[in-house]
Design an enzyme around this catalytic site. Structure first.
Site, PDB file in Angstrom:
ATOM      1  N   PHE A 251      52.341  40.357  22.985  1.00  0.00           N
ATOM      2  CA  PHE A 251      53.252  41.168  22.161  1.00  0.00           C
ATOM      3  C   PHE A 251      54.683  41.109  22.661  1.00  0.00           C
ATOM      4  O   PHE A 251      55.404  42.090  22.673  1.00  0.00           O
ATOM      5  CB  PHE A 251      52.724  42.605  22.028  1.00  0.00           C
ATOM      6  CG  PHE A 251      51.633  42.662  20.988  1.00  0.00           C
ATOM      7  CD1 PHE A 251      50.423  42.033  21.222  1.00  0.00           C
ATOM      8  CD2 PHE A 251      51.838  43.273  19.765  1.00  0.00           C
ATOM      9  CE1 PHE A 251      49.433  42.012  20.254  1.00  0.00           C
ATOM     10  CE2 PHE A 251      50.847  43.263  18.786  1.00  0.00           C
ATOM     11  CZ  PHE A 251      49.642  42.614  19.046  1.00  0.00           C
ATOM     12  N   CYS A 262      49.407  49.329  10.086  1.00  0.00           N
ATOM     13  CA  CYS A 262      49.111  50.178  11.252  1.00  0.00           C
ATOM     14  C   CYS A 262      50.335  50.575  12.072  1.00  0.00           C
ATOM     15  O   CYS A 262      50.623  51.763  12.219  1.00  0.00           O
ATOM     16  CB  CYS A 262      48.099  49.474  12.146  1.00  0.00           C
ATOM     17  SG  CYS A 262      46.631  49.013  11.259  1.00  0.00           S
TER      18      CYS A 262
HETATM   19  C1  UGA Z   1      47.283  46.473  15.142  1.00  0.00           C
HETATM   20  C2  UGA Z   1      46.769  46.518  16.581  1.00  0.00           C
HETATM   21  O1  UGA Z   1      47.125  45.303  17.261  1.00  0.00           O
HETATM   22  C3  UGA Z   1      45.258  46.713  16.623  1.00  0.00           C
HETATM   23  O2  UGA Z   1      44.827  46.840  17.967  1.00  0.00           O
HETATM   24  C4  UGA Z   1      44.902  47.993  15.845  1.00  0.00           C
HETATM   25  O3  UGA Z   1      43.507  48.210  15.799  1.00  0.00           O
HETATM   26  C5  UGA Z   1      45.420  47.868  14.427  1.00  0.00           C
HETATM   27  O4  UGA Z   1      46.855  47.659  14.451  1.00  0.00           O
HETATM   28  C6  UGA Z   1      45.090  49.156  13.695  1.00  0.00           C
HETATM   29  O5  UGA Z   1      45.622  50.197  14.082  1.00  0.00           O
HETATM   30  O6  UGA Z   1      44.214  49.150  12.825  1.00  0.00           O
HETATM   31  P1  UGA Z   1      47.376  44.593  13.210  1.00  0.00           P
HETATM   32  O7  UGA Z   1      48.193  45.584  12.440  1.00  0.00           O
HETATM   33  O8  UGA Z   1      46.254  43.903  12.539  1.00  0.00           O
HETATM   34  O9  UGA Z   1      46.734  45.305  14.517  1.00  0.00           O
HETATM   35  O10 UGA Z   1      48.377  43.466  13.708  1.00  0.00           O
HETATM   36  P2  UGA Z   1      49.043  42.987  15.074  1.00  0.00           P
HETATM   37  O11 UGA Z   1      48.486  41.694  15.462  1.00  0.00           O
HETATM   38  O12 UGA Z   1      49.041  44.060  16.085  1.00  0.00           O
HETATM   39  O13 UGA Z   1      50.558  42.749  14.580  1.00  0.00           O
HETATM   40  C7  UGA Z   1      51.327  43.810  14.047  1.00  0.00           C
HETATM   41  C8  UGA Z   1      52.732  43.332  13.730  1.00  0.00           C
HETATM   42  O14 UGA Z   1      53.470  43.054  14.914  1.00  0.00           O
HETATM   43  C9  UGA Z   1      52.790  42.051  12.886  1.00  0.00           C
HETATM   44  O15 UGA Z   1      53.781  42.194  11.889  1.00  0.00           O
HETATM   45  C10 UGA Z   1      53.211  40.978  13.875  1.00  0.00           C
HETATM   46  O16 UGA Z   1      53.923  39.923  13.283  1.00  0.00           O
HETATM   47  C11 UGA Z   1      54.101  41.795  14.802  1.00  0.00           C
HETATM   48  N1  UGA Z   1      54.208  41.198  16.160  1.00  0.00           N
HETATM   49  C12 UGA Z   1      53.106  41.116  16.946  1.00  0.00           C
HETATM   50  C13 UGA Z   1      55.447  40.762  16.618  1.00  0.00           C
HETATM   51  O17 UGA Z   1      56.470  40.844  15.909  1.00  0.00           O
HETATM   52  N2  UGA Z   1      55.520  40.234  17.885  1.00  0.00           N
HETATM   53  C14 UGA Z   1      54.443  40.143  18.695  1.00  0.00           C
HETATM   54  O18 UGA Z   1      54.593  39.671  19.845  1.00  0.00           O
HETATM   55  C15 UGA Z   1      53.204  40.585  18.214  1.00  0.00           C
END
Ligand code: UGA
Length: 437
Positions: A251, A262
């Site tokens: 992240f 989320c």
């Molecule tokens: C997130 C959490 O990671 C899960 O652990 C949790 O269960 C879930 O929410 C929930 O509450 O149900 P999710 O929303 O599927 O999961 O997606 P992520 O992979 O966490 O990414 C979220 C956002 O952050 C995306 O828009 C992604 O592009 C962004 N992101 C992620 C970044 O901009 N940089 C990063 O390094 C990682």
């Protein structure tokens, strides 16, 4: 499983894969009819295959009628949505309605597990609603036999099934030894840390985890904003700081910010909860502010390079809030496309999975192209807004040839390691060593 949205369905399949007999209940008749035919209501890698196998084995079934199946349930898992209200607080009306229904229908001892993401205090409130309804129906003795556990989910869209089967931890919030043991038993076959906590701690762990991850993203995004033009590169910085075990490498991808169903919701809900109890959660306010600013900054970069966007042709790759999903909720990509349209640009877009979901929220003027190359044909600039791996596999010679001006703005640094400058593109990423043009 009561509620067959993203969490209910993927978690239901997870428990079925562990060998439990799962019934998924939802009031949405269309959704249940489709699921009955083995059709997933959203895109998730591998989901339809697992669904078919488990359906054929009789491990999972679908119904709209809770009353017809409640009798055989040992565990009732609540997985309905808790969408945000306008002030950021979670809307608990669906959770409460399910609690009332359970109280009205239940005639035997059962464990209730709340998986929906909820503010602290909700599990006890749900238990009280169920017990009150049971008592009102004259089932006073039964009321005392009903228990609740908070078992938050931590799965990510795009890798939900494997996240379910190999979690970093399983958090169980309860106040009864038998409840802890029952929930642990339900996860038999999963190798992980099982953390027993108070109910209220489990509720906090879920939202605090998401808020912390969102904070990490906003932090690295702020660093990326001051890196531009210094000669440093945000990818090297992220790697360098992530090697510290206390920080960890995850992240820390800089870009146009977080979206999805989320993070934005949970960060807003936690901030709002703090406000209600009179605490000003300044850090979370900044996390949200920085996240909104990332989109604005990216958009400003485009304007400062291209000038007025009126009648300018712009191509867009990626609409989903992240790869491997068709979910566009709170997607930064959708926001950017709306800004482009607002500024008068002619926009053609491509996403491997999210075209249909995006078409419901984007203005009619947007052209949905059948391939990445089609989306980029005749454009004066191309924006990469979701880091789908397949964007890395296009023929960049063909791409350059089909664009009017070979300018790429990469909001996710998805193509940063392909030497696009050497291939004749003007490439502008986020916090890269040569990103200030
Ligand atoms: C997130 C959490 O990671 C899960 O652990 C949790 O269960 C879930 O929410 C929930 O509450 O149900 P999710 O929303 O599927 O999961 O997606 P992520 O992979 O966490 O990414 C979220 C956002 O952050 C995306 O828009 C992604 O592009 C962004 N992101 C992620 C970044 O901009 N940089 C990063 O390094 C990682």
């Amino acid at each position: 499983m009561i509620g067959t949205g993203y969490v209910g369905l993927t978690t239901g399949l997870g428990y079925a894969a562990l060998g439990h007999r799962v019934v998924c209940v939802d009031k949405d008749t269309d959704k249940i009819a489709k699921l009955d035919f083995g059709q997933a209501p959203f895109y998730e890698p591998g989901l339809e295959e697992i669904l078919k196998t488990l359906q054929e084995n009789g491990q999972i079934i679908f119904t709209t009628d809770l009353s017809s199946v409640i009798e055989s349930a040992n565990v009732l898992m609540i997985t309905v949505q808790t969408s945000p209200k306008t002030d950021g607080r979670a809307d608990l009306s669906h959770v409460e309605a399910v609690a009332e229904e359970i109280g009205d229908l239940l005639n035997h001892e059962a464990l209730v597990v709340l998986k929906s993401t909820v503010p602290v205090g909700t599990n006890r409130r749900v238990l009280q609603i169920i017990r009150d309804r049971l008592s009102q129906k004259g089932k006073v003795d039964l009321a005392e036999l009903i228990h609740i556990a908070s078992v938050p989910e931590f799965l990510r869209e795009g890798s939900a099934i494997s996240d379910f089967l190999s979690p970093d931890r399983v958090v169980i919030g309860a106040d009864d030894e038998v409840v802890f043991r029952t929930v642990e038993e339900m996860h038999r076959g999963i190798k992980s840390v099982f953390l027993r906590t108070r109910i209220e701690s489990a509720e906090f762990i879920k939202v605090a985890s998401n808020a912390f991850l969102a904070t990490k993203i906003s932090f690295i995004n702020e660093i990326s904003n001051i890196v531009d033009g210094t000669g440093a590169d945000i990818r090297e910085i992220a790697r360098g700081i992530g090697l510290d075990k206390r920080i960890a490498p995850y992240f820390l991808n800089a870009g146009i910010g977080f979206g999805g169903s989320c993070f934005p919701k949970d960060v807003a809900a936690l901030k709002s909860y703090a406000g209600i109890i009179g605490y000003d959660f300044r850090l979370l306010k900044s996390v949200i502010e920085v996240n909104n600013f990332q989109r604005e900054l990216f958009f400003k970069k485009i304007i400062s390079r291209l000038g007025s966007l009126k009648n300018r042709k712009i191509g867009v790759w990626g609409l989903a809030f992240k790869p491997n999903t068709d979910d566009v909720r709170e997607s930064a990509a959708i926001d950017i496309v709306q800004r482009l349209i607002g500024a008068g640009a002619d926009v053609s877009v491509y996403d491997p999975q999210a075209m249909q979901t995006a078409s419901r929220v984007l203005p009619e003027k947007v052209v949905f192209a059948p391939t990445p190359i089609d989306a980029a044909s005749g454009v004066e600039a191309l924006l990469v807004l979701t880091e789908w791996p397949e964007f890395r596999c296009v023929s960049f010679d063909t791409l350059k040839f089909c664009m009017i001006d070979p300018i790429i703005f990469d909001g996710r640094n998805a193509l940063a390691d392909i030497n696009l400058s050497q291939l004749g593109f003007e490439y502008i990423g986020i916090g890269l060593c040569d990103s200030r043009k």
